[in-house]
Design an enzyme around this catalytic site. Structure first.
Site, PDB file in Angstrom:
ATOM      1  N   VAL A 120       0.799  -1.137  -0.551  1.00 51.38           N
ATOM      2  CA  VAL A 120       0.117  -0.385   0.575  1.00 51.38           C
ATOM      3  C   VAL A 120       0.801   1.476  -0.308  1.00 51.38           C
ATOM      4  O   VAL A 120       0.808   1.959  -0.542  1.00 51.38           O
ATOM      5  CB  VAL A 120      -0.953   0.198   1.490  1.00 51.38           C
ATOM      6  CG1 VAL A 120      -1.602   0.856   1.732  1.00 51.38           C
ATOM      7  CG2 VAL A 120      -1.892  -1.242   1.022  1.00 51.38           C
ATOM      8  N   CYS A 167      -6.036  -9.414   2.359  1.00 52.25           N
ATOM      9  CA  CYS A 167      -7.080  -9.090   2.925  1.00 52.25           C
ATOM     10  C   CYS A 167      -8.580  -9.675   3.439  1.00 52.25           C
ATOM     11  O   CYS A 167      -8.620  -8.986   4.402  1.00 52.25           O
ATOM     12  CB  CYS A 167      -7.731  -7.746   1.794  1.00 52.25           C
ATOM     13  SG  CYS A 167      -6.557  -6.436   1.424  1.00 52.25           S
TER      14      CYS A 167
HETATM   15  C1  UGA Z   1      -9.291  -6.403  -1.681  1.00 53.92           C
HETATM   16  C2  UGA Z   1     -10.166  -5.772  -2.160  1.00 53.92           C
HETATM   17  O1  UGA Z   1     -10.827  -5.603  -3.712  1.00 53.92           O
HETATM   18  C3  UGA Z   1      -9.494  -4.390  -2.552  1.00 53.92           C
HETATM   19  O2  UGA Z   1     -10.598  -3.034  -2.637  1.00 53.92           O
HETATM   20  C4  UGA Z   1      -9.347  -4.347  -1.131  1.00 53.92           C
HETATM   21  O3  UGA Z   1      -8.521  -2.683  -0.793  1.00 53.92           O
HETATM   22  C5  UGA Z   1      -7.937  -5.131  -0.310  1.00 53.92           C
HETATM   23  O4  UGA Z   1      -8.891  -5.780  -0.764  1.00 53.92           O
HETATM   24  C6  UGA Z   1      -7.479  -4.087   0.728  1.00 53.92           C
HETATM   25  O5  UGA Z   1      -7.939  -4.609   1.608  1.00 53.92           O
HETATM   26  O6  UGA Z   1      -6.131  -3.818   0.457  1.00 53.92           O
HETATM   27  P1  UGA Z   1      -7.431  -8.213  -3.424  1.00 53.92           P
HETATM   28  O7  UGA Z   1      -7.019  -8.697  -1.727  1.00 53.92           O
HETATM   29  O8  UGA Z   1      -6.347  -7.215  -3.456  1.00 53.92           O
HETATM   30  O9  UGA Z   1      -8.224  -6.323  -2.636  1.00 53.92           O
HETATM   31  O10 UGA Z   1      -8.106  -8.668  -4.399  1.00 53.92           O
HETATM   32  P2  UGA Z   1      -9.577  -9.301  -5.447  1.00 53.92           P
HETATM   33  O11 UGA Z   1      -9.401  -8.976  -6.238  1.00 53.92           O
HETATM   34  O12 UGA Z   1     -10.953  -8.464  -3.767  1.00 53.92           O
HETATM   35  O13 UGA Z   1      -9.636 -10.268  -4.636  1.00 53.92           O
HETATM   36  C7  UGA Z   1      -9.847 -11.591  -3.240  1.00 53.92           C
HETATM   37  C8  UGA Z   1     -10.156 -12.811  -3.349  1.00 53.92           C
HETATM   38  O14 UGA Z   1     -11.327 -13.018  -3.593  1.00 53.92           O
HETATM   39  C9  UGA Z   1      -8.991 -13.554  -4.526  1.00 53.92           C
HETATM   40  O15 UGA Z   1      -8.667 -14.492  -3.705  1.00 53.92           O
HETATM   41  C10 UGA Z   1     -10.518 -13.589  -5.496  1.00 53.92           C
HETATM   42  O16 UGA Z   1     -10.036 -14.573  -6.338  1.00 53.92           O
HETATM   43  C11 UGA Z   1     -11.382 -13.910  -4.905  1.00 53.92           C
HETATM   44  N1  UGA Z   1     -12.452 -13.539  -5.690  1.00 53.92           N
HETATM   45  C12 UGA Z   1     -12.978 -11.934  -6.160  1.00 53.92           C
HETATM   46  C13 UGA Z   1     -13.427 -14.640  -6.295  1.00 53.92           C
HETATM   47  O17 UGA Z   1     -13.417 -16.115  -5.932  1.00 53.92           O
HETATM   48  N2  UGA Z   1     -14.396 -14.607  -6.805  1.00 53.92           N
HETATM   49  C14 UGA Z   1     -14.993 -12.595  -7.500  1.00 53.92           C
HETATM   50  O18 UGA Z   1     -15.645 -12.838  -8.035  1.00 53.92           O
HETATM   51  C15 UGA Z   1     -14.091 -11.675  -6.933  1.00 53.92           C
END
Ligand code: UGA
Length: 437
Positions: free
Chosen positions: A12, A263
């Site tokens: 970050v 996260c």
């Molecule tokens: C997440 C949030 O999306 C950000 O907005 C936030 O700033 C960040 O956490 C944080 O708190 O710093 P991130 O963890 O980088 O971001 O990734 P995401 O794209 O949100 O995915 C998280 C997990 O959910 C991954 O394992 C992804 O594969 C999974 N996911 C996501 C699913 O299984 N299905 C979906 O439809 C979307």
């Protein structure tokens, strides 16, 4: 132009430092880790994030972005100090605020004039007040305003998210600090990005509420996917039709092996703990956590079923180790739960990930690593896809079949064509869709 210091040059901190310097401010990213600062000063970017290297290099060349391990000096020279250190999960599942509190002390001791102290790290509601108390306890004369400015970056698209956010949340106690923060984000303000001004506590709550809601949405669609399997429905069609309802939206409705990363798992646990400690429990979030944990284990059961429980001594190819594509991060990734269980069951695991293998090796040096998906699947008795990297979406299924010992595949990200798998005679399974007979 503002003089800005960022304390904590992790994910970050570095993205924010690069982004804020791109807005035209003079930024010093600091870290206690002298080696990291040395590497950054020699042009090395310690994390993989698309667009970050050019953002950092451009602003360093313009003389707006600096790196230093002299935190007190950087604090002296700045008007705004961002706290961007980690808040890992503590032993009791609550956020561990050790690093944040240590930074608050350092800031308190080095406040030589009015400054704004602003937290970007995800911190439990009430942490702002605690930081203010710590600063006053080490420096009763301290002249500062506290601000909460949570970050909503996603790994893999963090630079884009920073430069084009859906909204910027600024929690303040004074108009003076709100105006100064608006000035930091002026280029976005001009672009009509909504700037949400709230109290400190509300800003802290917004970050947890947003992350936990997204996590909840994923667990919900995973439960629906599992039910689709039982009743013979297709979760893709269900999610698509649900998502066309503007009140629901199609985002974060992709089923899979359970969410991971640094996260959602940490923040859902922290929010649930805050709820319990505040006598205001959040049963939906507690359920989302449980569903997520069992979803990861469910993938192991599925793979075993696909292999007719004949897994001992067999070779399993794992494609994808990162918790999502475009990152080398393996924290809380489904692979971290699934691979040890496969090894425990006696399988030989051959893994491939385009960029996350080095990180994974730190945790699991005991499995085999291959340099391409072709090498990983060569001679395999089954294959499991855990990350939706583009190079796996485009896999040549004829080639895959010819390389494998037995054409059996578990596609936990639903990226392969069911029709093609069927026509080629694969034994296959996925999450919430038709599987082979
Ligand atoms: C997440 C949030 O999306 C950000 O907005 C936030 O700033 C960040 O956490 C944080 O708190 O710093 P991130 O963890 O980088 O971001 O990734 P995401 O794209 O949100 O995915 C998280 C997990 O959910 C991954 O394992 C992804 O594969 C999974 N996911 C996501 C699913 O299984 N299905 C979906 O439809 C979307």
């Amino acid at each position: 132009m503002r003089q800005i210091t960022i304390v904590g040059t992790g994910y970050v901190g570095l993205v924010s430092g690069g982004g804020i310097s791109e807005f035209g401010h003079e930024v010093t990213c600091t870290d206690m880790d002298q080696d990291k600062i040395k590497r950054l000063n020699s042009g090395e970017i310690p994390i993989y994030e698309p667009g970050l290297e050019s953002l950092v290099k451009r602003n360093v060349a313009k003389g707006r972005l600096h790196f230093s391990s002299d935190v007190p000096q950087a604090i002296h020279n700045s008007n705004i100090i961002f706290i961007a250190v980690g808040t890992p999960q503590g032993s009791n599942r609550e956020a561990d605020l050790g690093a944040v509190e240590a930074v608050a002390k350092t800031i308190g001791k080095n406040l030589n004039s009015y400054k704004i102290v602003c937290t970007k790290s995800t911190v439990p509601i009430g942490t702002g007040k605690r930081i203010e108390d710590i600063i006053y306890s080490v420096n009763p004369e301290a002249d500062f305003d506290y601000v909460s400015n949570p970050e909503f970056l996603r790994e893999g698209s963090a630079v884009k998210d920073f430069m084009h956010p859906d909204r910027v949340v600024i929690g303040t106690r004074t108009t003076k600090s709100l105006n100064a923060m608006r000035e930091v984000y002026r280029p976005l303000y001009i672009n009509e990005t909504p700037i949400i001004s709230t109290s400190v506590e509300t800003a802290e709550m917004i970050k947890y509420a947003a992350n936990a809601y997204l996590a909840l949405k994923i667990s919900y669609i995973n439960e629906i996917a599992n039910l689709c399997e039982a009743v013979g429905a297709d979760v893709h069609e269900v999610a698509r039709a649900m998502g066309l309802d503007g009140r629901i939206s199609p985002k974060f409705l992709h089923p899979g092996p359970g969410f991971g990363g640094s996260c959602f798992p940490k923040d859902t646990h922290a929010l649930a703990a805050i709820g319990r400690n505040s006598d205001s429990p959040l049963p939906t979030i507690e359920a989302a956590i449980k569903t997520n944990e069992s979803q990861k284990r469910r993938m192991v059961t599925k793979l075993k079923r696909l292999m007719k429980n004949d897994i001992k001594g067999k070779s399993v190819a794992v494609l994808g180790l990162a918790f999502k594509p475009q990152t080398d991060d393996v924290r809380e990734a489904a692979s971290r739960v699934i691979i040890p269980k496969l090894v425990e069951s006696g399988a030989t695991v051959c893994a491939y990930d385009p960029i996350a293998m080095d990180n994974f090796k730190n945790h699991h040096p005991d499995i085999q690593y291959r340099d391409s998906w072709q090498d990983a699947v060569n001679g395999a008795d089954a294959c499991i896809i855990l990350t939706e990297w583009n190079e796996f979406r485009g896999i040549d299924l004829n080639k895959l079949k010819s390389l494998m010992n037995k054409p059996a595949i578990l596609d936990t990200k639903n990226i392969l064509s069911i029709e093609k798998l069927e026509s080629l005679g694969f034994t296959f399974d996925n999450v919430g869709r038709k599987k082979s007979e």
